[in-house]
Enzyme design. Structure first.
Site, mmCIF file in Angstrom:
data_model
loop_
_atom_site.group_PDB
_atom_site.id
_atom_site.type_symbol
_atom_site.label_atom_id
_atom_site.label_comp_id
_atom_site.label_asym_id
_atom_site.label_seq_id
_atom_site.Cartn_x
_atom_site.Cartn_y
_atom_site.Cartn_z
ATOM 1 C CE LYS A 33 12.681 68.663 50.090
ATOM 2 N NZ LYS A 33 13.035 68.061 48.778
ATOM 3 C CG ASN A 34 13.840 64.603 49.901
ATOM 4 O OD1 ASN A 34 13.039 65.379 49.360
ATOM 5 N ND2 ASN A 34 15.117 64.898 50.069
ATOM 6 C CB CYS A 127 17.387 72.678 44.482
ATOM 7 S SG CYS A 127 16.253 73.001 45.824
ATOM 8 N NE ARG A 132 18.897 67.931 41.286
ATOM 9 C CZ ARG A 132 18.021 68.130 42.254
ATOM 10 N NH1 ARG A 132 17.544 69.317 42.485
ATOM 11 N NH2 ARG A 132 17.613 67.127 43.003
ATOM 12 C CG ASP A 317 19.657 67.230 50.751
ATOM 13 O OD1 ASP A 317 20.115 67.745 49.722
ATOM 14 O OD2 ASP A 317 18.749 66.380 50.744
ATOM 15 N NE ARG A 410 10.933 73.386 46.154
ATOM 16 C CZ ARG A 410 11.891 72.853 45.411
ATOM 17 N NH1 ARG A 410 12.774 73.631 44.826
ATOM 18 N NH2 ARG A 410 11.971 71.552 45.226
HETATM 19 N N1 EPU Z 1 22.144 61.839 38.290
HETATM 20 C C1 EPU Z 1 22.513 61.527 37.002
HETATM 21 N N2 EPU Z 1 21.542 61.151 36.131
HETATM 22 C C2 EPU Z 1 20.234 61.068 36.487
HETATM 23 C C3 EPU Z 1 19.869 61.367 37.818
HETATM 24 C C4 EPU Z 1 20.849 61.754 38.702
HETATM 25 O O1 EPU Z 1 23.684 61.608 36.645
HETATM 26 O O2 EPU Z 1 19.417 60.702 35.639
HETATM 27 C C5 EPU Z 1 23.188 62.271 39.253
HETATM 28 C C6 EPU Z 1 22.960 63.681 39.782
HETATM 29 O O3 EPU Z 1 23.397 64.655 38.860
HETATM 30 C C7 EPU Z 1 23.775 63.664 41.043
HETATM 31 C C8 EPU Z 1 23.623 62.208 41.511
HETATM 32 O O4 EPU Z 1 23.090 61.486 40.407
HETATM 33 O O5 EPU Z 1 25.100 63.927 40.762
HETATM 34 C C9 EPU Z 1 22.743 61.991 42.698
HETATM 35 O O6 EPU Z 1 21.514 62.680 42.538
HETATM 36 P P1 EPU Z 1 20.134 61.996 42.911
HETATM 37 O O7 EPU Z 1 19.466 61.532 41.652
HETATM 38 O O8 EPU Z 1 20.318 61.011 43.998
HETATM 39 O O9 EPU Z 1 19.336 63.218 43.461
HETATM 40 P P2 EPU Z 1 17.783 63.339 43.432
HETATM 41 O O10 EPU Z 1 17.189 61.978 43.509
HETATM 42 O O11 EPU Z 1 17.359 64.221 42.319
HETATM 43 C C10 EPU Z 1 17.378 63.420 46.015
HETATM 44 C C11 EPU Z 1 16.772 64.394 46.969
HETATM 45 C C12 EPU Z 1 17.666 65.618 47.071
HETATM 46 C C13 EPU Z 1 19.046 65.155 47.574
HETATM 47 C C14 EPU Z 1 19.607 64.083 46.635
HETATM 48 C C15 EPU Z 1 20.899 63.489 47.116
HETATM 49 C C16 EPU Z 1 14.431 63.929 46.684
HETATM 50 C C17 EPU Z 1 13.087 64.380 46.226
HETATM 51 N N3 EPU Z 1 15.450 64.753 46.480
HETATM 52 O O12 EPU Z 1 17.491 64.106 44.772
HETATM 53 O O13 EPU Z 1 17.077 66.469 48.039
HETATM 54 O O14 EPU Z 1 19.921 66.249 47.586
HETATM 55 O O15 EPU Z 1 18.658 63.015 46.497
HETATM 56 O O16 EPU Z 1 20.740 62.931 48.374
HETATM 57 O O17 EPU Z 1 14.541 62.870 47.261
HETATM 58 C C18 EPU Z 1 16.542 68.522 49.063
HETATM 59 O O18 EPU Z 1 15.762 67.883 49.792
HETATM 60 O O19 EPU Z 1 16.821 69.738 49.272
HETATM 61 C C19 EPU Z 1 17.161 67.837 47.926
HETATM 62 C C20 EPU Z 1 17.770 68.490 46.941
#
Ligand code: EPU
Length: 433
Positions: A33-34, A127, A132, A317, A410
Site C-alpha cells: 500500500k505505502n 488514520c 499528524r 504499523d 483500506r
Molecule cells: N510529522 C510532522 N510534520 C509533518 C509530517 C509528519 O511532525 O509535516 C511527524 C508525524 O506527526 C509523526 C512523524 O512525523 O510523528 C512520522 O510520520 P510520517 O510523516 O513518517 O508518517 P506518514 O508519512 O504520514 C507513513 C505511512 C504510515 C506509517 C508512517 C510511519 C504512508 C502512506 N503512510 O505515514 O502508514 O505509519 O509513515 O512509518 O506511507 C499505515 O499504513 O497504516 C500507515 C499509517
C-alpha cells in the site's frame, strides 16, 4: 466505544480458535500500500501513461485513483494491474472530500507542484494516530521558493516560476514528506538536496519508479537524497509494486500467535528484519528464505522490550499487532511508541478483552502476560489496530465482532478470505441497524 456495541454497518465476526487448535497453510502477500500510493502520485508528475503490476486491491488505491481522476487523469484497474494516464491531469485542486479520507493524498501536492507550480488542498485525513501536522510540507515548499497561504482550512502552495533548487533538512523523519519532495524536486529548476530522509523500502521503490521514467535521483535508502532537474520520458514497461512488509508482518505475527507452519510467501524477508529479530527474542521458531517466512507458535513466548523506530527499526504499523502477541508472553513487556503520539489508544479495548496493559503516557505502555482474552464487540480505530483486534479475537474465547471493517479494507486485500484459508472462522456481516 463501549464494549459490547459496534457502531458501523460492516463488521467482521471472528471465532476464537479453541484449545490447542492451530492455523496453518500459506498466505501470499500483495503489493505494498505505502509503495503504490506514492508511485501513483509520482505518475502524475511523470505524465503520459504508467502501467503498474502487483497493485493491491485495497480501498486506498481506489481513493488515490479517484483523486488523480479529479485532477484530469484516467485510472483503470484490471486484476492487480493499473494503468494511469496523466496526460491531461493538469488540475491544481485536490478534491477535499477524497483528500480528507487519505493522509497519503498529501503526496499529490508534490506531483501537482512539479507539474503546475500551484496546488490547493485540505488538511489530509487518514488514520487518527496523533496530531499528524503538515508543517514539513509547507516549510519544504517554502524552502524551494513557493509561497503558502491558508483560507477556510485549505492550503494553497504556489511557485509562479516553478520550484527552485535548494536544501531541505527534515526536522522529523517523515516517509511521505521525503516522498513528496522527491517527486516535487524532479521538476525544480536547480538541484534539490533532502536531508534526514526516511529510508523505508517504499521510498526506494518510488525512487526506482521515477528513475525508470527519466528522473535523476540518488541516495534513496540513505538519509540524504539528491534530485537533479529531470526530463521525464514515460517508460512503457510495467513497474512492479514491491511486496507489502506490513501485511507480511501482520501474518507473521498471526503465525507466532496461533500458527503451525504458517508460510508467508511473496514477501521480502529483509524488509521485516526488525520484526523477525523481535520474534526470535520472544522464542518464536522461524524459517526464512529471501522471500518467505514460515512461523509457528512456540510452547511459551518470552516478554520483550519493544521500541518503534523509522526503518530499518521496528515499524510503528506493527506495534498494535505485536502488542496482541505480547499479551500472551510470560512476564512484563514494554512498548515504546516513538513515531506517533496517539498510537496506544487501542490498548483500552485489549484491556476490555482481558489484557493486563498499563499505559504510562502517550508513548509508553507495559503489558503483563500471559492473559486469556475474552471475546468482545469492538470498533477498530485505524487500519493496523483493526487488524490487531482481529488477531486478539482469533486468540480469544468466543466470537468477537470487529466493527469498522472498512478501515481494515483500506490496507488489507481480501482479509477474511486469506484468514479463512489458514483455518480461521471469520465472516463479514452487516449490523441490522
Ligand atoms: N510529522 C510532522 N510534520 C509533518 C509530517 C509528519 O511532525 O509535516 C511527524 C508525524 O506527526 C509523526 C512523524 O512525523 O510523528 C512520522 O510520520 P510520517 O510523516 O513518517 O508518517 P506518514 O508519512 O504520514 C507513513 C505511512 C504510515 C506509517 C508512517 C510511519 C504512508 C502512506 N503512510 O505515514 O502508514 O505509519 O509513515 O512509518 O506511507 C499505515 O499504513 O497504516 C500507515 C499509517
Amino acid at each position: 466505544m463501549v464494549a459490547g456495541t459496534i457502531g458501523t454497518m460492516d463488521y467482521l465476526a471472528v471465532e476464537g480458535l479453541k484449545g490447542e487448535a492451530r492455523l496453518s497453510g500459506e498466505v501470499f502477500i500483495e503489493g505494498a500500500k505505502n509503495a503504490v500510493l506514492p508511485i501513483m502520485a509520482g505518475a502524475v508528475a511523470v505524465g503520459g501513461e504508467t502501467t503498474l503490476t502487483n497493485v493491491p486491491m485495497i480501498a486506498d488505491v481506489h481513493t488515490m485513483g479517484a483523486l488523480i481522476e479529479g485532477l484530469g487523469g484516467y485510472v483503470t484497474t484490471k486484476g492487480h494491474q493499473s494503468s494511469i494516464r496523466t496526460k491531461d491531469a493538469n488540475g491544481t485542486v485536490l478534491d477535499p472530500a477524497l483528500a480528507k479520507r487519505l493522509r497519503a493524498s498529501v503526496l499529490l501536492t508534490g506531483a501537482v507542484m512539479a507539474r503546475s507550480g500551484k496546488v490547493t488542498f485540505p488538511h489530509p485525513g487518514g488514520c487518527v494516530l496523533g496530531s499528524r501536522p503538515i508543517d514539513l510540507f509547507t516549510d519544504g515548499f517554502q524552502k524551494l521558493g513557493a509561497s503558502v497561504s491558508y483560507q477556510n482550512e485549505t492550503t494553497t502552495v504556489e511557485a509562479k516560476n516553478g520550484l527552485s533548487g535548494g536544501e531541505i533538512f527534515f526536522k522529523v523523519v517523515s516517509v511521505t514528506a521525503t516522498e513528496t519532495f522527491m517527486i516535487a524536486g524532479t521538476r525544480a529548476t536547480g538541484v534539490v538536496t533532502l536531508k534526514n530522509c526516511a529510508m523505508e523500502p517504499e521510498v526506494v521503490a518510488l525512487a526506482s519508479y521515477l528513475r525508470n521514467n527519466g528522473a535523476r535521483i540518488s541516495g534513496d535508502g540513505t538519509p540524504t537524497i539528491i534530485i537533479e532537474p529531470s526530463h521525464f520520458e514515460p517508460n512503457p514497461e510495467p513497474f512492479a509494486i514491491p511486496p507489502d512488509r506490513i501485511e507480511a508482518g501482520s501474518f507473521i505475527i498471526l503465525g507466532a500467535l496461533l500458527g503451525k507452519d504458517v508460510r508467508v510467501s511473496n514477501c521480502v524477508s529483509e524488509h521485516v528484519e526488525a520484526l523477525l529479530e523481535a520474534l526470535r527474542q520472544m522464542g518464536v521458531p522461524l524459517i526464512t528464505t529471501q522471500n518467505s517466512v514460515t512461523v509457528s507458535r512456540p510452547e511459551s513466548l518470552r516478554s520483550l522490550e519493544l521500541r518503534t523506530h523509522e526503518y530499518p527499526g521496528f515499524p510503528t504499523d506493527l506495534q498494535a499487532p505485536l502488542a496482541v502477541l505480547l499479551t500472551q508472553a510470560d512476564g512484563e513487556s514494554s512498548l515504546l511508541e516513538t513515531v506517533f503520539d496517539g498510537r496506544l489508544n487501542y490498548t483500552q479495548d485489549l484491556v476490555r478483552m482481558g489484557a493486563d496493559i498499563q499505559v504510562w503516557n502517550p508513548h509508553k505502555a507495559t503489558i503483563k502476560g500471559p492473559t486469556p482474552l475474552k471475546a468482545r464487540n469492538i470498533d477498530g480505530p485505524d487500519i493496523r489496530a483493526g487488524l490487531a483486534f482481529i488477531l486478539a479475537a482469533a486468540v480469544a474465547d468466543g466470537t468477537s465482532k470487529i466493527g469498522n471493517a472498512h478501515l481494515v479494507d483500506r490496507g488489507y486485500e481480501r482479509i477474511e478470505e486469506k484468514l479463512q484459508s489458514l483455518g480461521l472462522s471469520i465472516s463479514r456481516q452487516s449490523s441490522p441497524h
